[in-house]
Enzyme design. Structure first.
Site, PDB file in Angstrom:
ATOM      1  N   HIS A   1       0.835  -1.203   0.000  1.00 54.75           N
ATOM      2  CA  HIS A   1       0.000   0.000   0.000  1.00 54.75           C
ATOM      3  C   HIS A   1       0.873   1.259   0.000  1.00 54.75           C
ATOM      4  O   HIS A   1       0.554   2.244  -0.670  1.00 54.75           O
ATOM      5  CB  HIS A   1      -0.917   0.009   1.223  1.00 54.75           C
TER       6      HIS A   1
ATOM      7  N   HIS B   1       0.469  -4.131   9.177  1.00 54.02           N
ATOM      8  CA  HIS B   1       1.910  -4.242   8.978  1.00 54.02           C
ATOM      9  C   HIS B   1       2.620  -3.840  10.258  1.00 54.02           C
ATOM     10  O   HIS B   1       2.080  -3.094  11.082  1.00 54.02           O
ATOM     11  CB  HIS B   1       2.389  -3.326   7.843  1.00 54.02           C
TER      12      HIS B   1
ATOM     13  N   ASP C   1       7.853  -2.431   8.263  1.00 54.10           N
ATOM     14  CA  ASP C   1       7.347  -2.518   6.896  1.00 54.10           C
ATOM     15  C   ASP C   1       7.101  -1.129   6.311  1.00 54.10           C
ATOM     16  O   ASP C   1       7.312  -0.899   5.118  1.00 54.10           O
ATOM     17  CB  ASP C   1       6.039  -3.316   6.857  1.00 54.10           C
TER      18      ASP C   1
END
Length: 254
Positions: A181, A222, A226
């Site tokens: 994302h 996450h 990350d």
């Protein structure tokens, strides 16, 4: 008044037709770049699906973001996805800006050619990292006790190739470092930073990217690492790839 509106509508329609003709010619030249970029989106999804078969649920790792950011909970996990959808659709619609306005700095086909190049390089690095080490997923459906945390062995090759879209993409586990994302979000923001014209929107775009980062962590989708890795990796990739790609290959400034 009616005559003025009709005249302006006629001008807009002529511009859309003219720009469509130009863009179709560019697409005829660059369709291989676009197609390869789109095909790699599938391959990236296939790799993320594949690593789910290797995922081993376990205790959630200690994370500084989890300590300082309150957990949104499963009922509010949609907030980060809603913001990401807004980011994606906003950028997609803005990329067709040349079809409507006279003052343009890019061609839509060439812009997406360049954007896909950034995405592919980032996604290759992402595949390498999450295939190298599988961390226990912090997301709710990846935790011990969830039926989705472990995938049963596939019955056929087609079951793997179809990646159970879209459910297999939404409920993936193991593809953690680094956030997909945030790859899309930062590539879009950096692209607008270079080719956009509104300073206030550029500033808001960076603010939205920060908010998106925090929401992903608060949603426990996450780990903080990350997000941190995504921030410096995507910026470096865009910087170096942008320098290597000739401007004429994907962008033509007016």
């Amino acid at each position: 008044m009616t005559l003025y509106i009709a005249c302006e509508a006629s001008k807009l329609w002529r511009r859309i037709l003219m720009e469509t003709f130009v863009e179709l010619n560019l697409l005829a030249e660059k369709w291989k770049y676009i197609l390869l970029g789109l095909i790699f989106q599938y391959l990236h999804g296939l790799a993320a699906r594949g690593v789910h078969y290797l995922h081993q649920p376990g205790p959630t790792l200690q994370d500084v973001g989890f300590i300082f950011l309150p957990e949104l909970g499963q009922n509010k996990a949609y907030i980060s996805e809603t913001l990401f959808t807004f980011i994606f659709l906003s950028f997609f619609l803005w990329s067709f800006y040349p079809f409507v306005f006279h003052s343009k700095r890019f061609y839509t086909v060439l812009l997406w050619c360049r954007v896909l190049a950034f995405l592919v390089v980032c996604q290759i690095l992402r595949i390498i990292t999450f295939m190298a080490t599988q961390l226990p997923g912090p997301n709710y459906h990846c935790r011990e006790g969830s039926k989705l945390a472990r995938l049963p062995r596939p019955d056929s090759v087609m079951e793997v190739l179809l990646i159970n879209f879209p459910r297999g993409v939404i409920y993936g586990c193991g593809d953690l470092i680094f956030s997909s994302h945030m790859i899309f979000t930062l590539v879009f923001v950096l692209t607008y930073q270079k080719y956009g014209t509104k300073r206030i929107i550029k500033q808001l775009a960076w603010l939205v990217a920060v908010i998106q980062s925090l929401l992903i962590i608060a949603s426990r989708k996450h780990y903080t690492v990350d997000i941190v890795v995504a921030w410096y990796t995507v910026n470096l990739v865009v910087y170096f790839v942008d320098r290597q790609l000739p401007e004429g290959l994907c962008i033509t400034d007016n």
